[in-house]
Enzyme design. Sequence first.
Site: not given
Length: 478
Positions: A325-327, A478
């Site tokens: 989800w962060h990248g 993000f």
Amino acid sequence: MLFNSIDFAIFLPIVFLMYWFVTNKNLKLQNVLIVSSSYLFYGWWDWRFLSLIAFSTLIDYTIGLYLGRTSNTTKRKALLWISISVNLGFLGFFKYYNFFLDNFITAFSFFGTALSARSLSIVLPVGISFYTFQTLSYSIDVYRKKLEPTRDFVAFAAFVSFFPQLVAGPIERATNLLPQFYKKRIFNYTKAVDGLRQILWGLFKKMVIADNCAVFVNSIFDNHQDYSGSTLVLGAIFFAFQIYGDFSGYSDIAIGTARLFGFNLKQNFAFPYFSRDIAEFWRRWHISLSTWFRDYLYIPLGGSRVSKSKVIRNVFIIFIVSGFWHGANWTFIVWGTLNALYFLPLLLAHKNRHHIEVVAYDKKWPSIQSFLSMILTFGLTTFAWIFFRAENISHAFQYITGIFNISLFSIPEIRPTNVLVLLVFFIAIEWIGRRNQYAIETLGFQWKRPVRLAFYYALVIIILLFSKNENTFIYFQF
């Protein structure tokens, strides 16, 4: 528009005055002002992406209405999957298209087949990971019948685009935030002052702690081959404080700003670096995202109420997905996997709820055992942060290799005296205020008014003296 910019310093008072002195007698107008101000706030970066927010808002509002009108299970599932497909489709295209394409080509070349495909120059819309999850949670809660679908489109649009938390959270649930748009807001002086106090502390975290640590972090990580192992350790520690000051600082400013307008957002950070194990850390770090994945992914998969093999599967799924989800980078997947490995033994030993209360809740100092547990947890977390900060997997392993050699026991090449003094001050204030929603929430009330004001003025002076340029927030990517 950045919270730490002159633009926002002009924008906020104007919206505040219009909200309480122009539209205060009409709830509908107040909500319209919030929507228009939020779209202006977001469009300050790139007005073209306002269409994404508007379309996502319209889709989930419409789906909510249809979910409220039918009890047919098949139709309800179809509607829910439309919401999931649209929201995750936007997120997947803008954030992960090139990642999957590049890895697909690499996988085929590994087996001797050369493929040719064109990557797209895709600009990632700011905050898309946050507002897509927020609107998606609305559809899921309506589907589960935990929430009645709203018929007030303006209130729903305000819920989706609420500017204090639009770009980097907290990721609010419709069950908490949406009903607040239905109720008349009355100005509360005490609540507003509390909001300003939290904004001040958030600005200190971002502009003093995070941005000053960033100077050394960027230098050390970008030139890691030139530094000793002890300096690389210092760089990793500084990044741990940079990302905490940056992200929790944003959350404090967002929550404080919302309070100025009569809204209550949920706490997003609860002094995570005072945690005694990784399970406690994840109950205190980015709480809105952790609970989102718990409620909408981990529990539907069976949570911990299934066989051990499935528990292990569920833990790895939730942490890897959280990392991704962060990248769109393998570094985030490794970061998530590491945290799963940290967390799993506690869960299997049924010790993941061992530390519920704040450390040394009724004492001034922690016990030796608690102190050592905090140091170990911080060390494990900081090691994982190396992957989070690294540009790629190779960079991360080179950095780690550079730590574990004889130079680890040398004196660091850099002398960040000012930053170290600021960090000691910061940690001391956070420790004193660890029982609060934020560090200085009640700190001032324990002092006489002159001392309290002197403390606030001191924070302002420190911010003015040590702040850098208008640096963006880490989580905007993000």
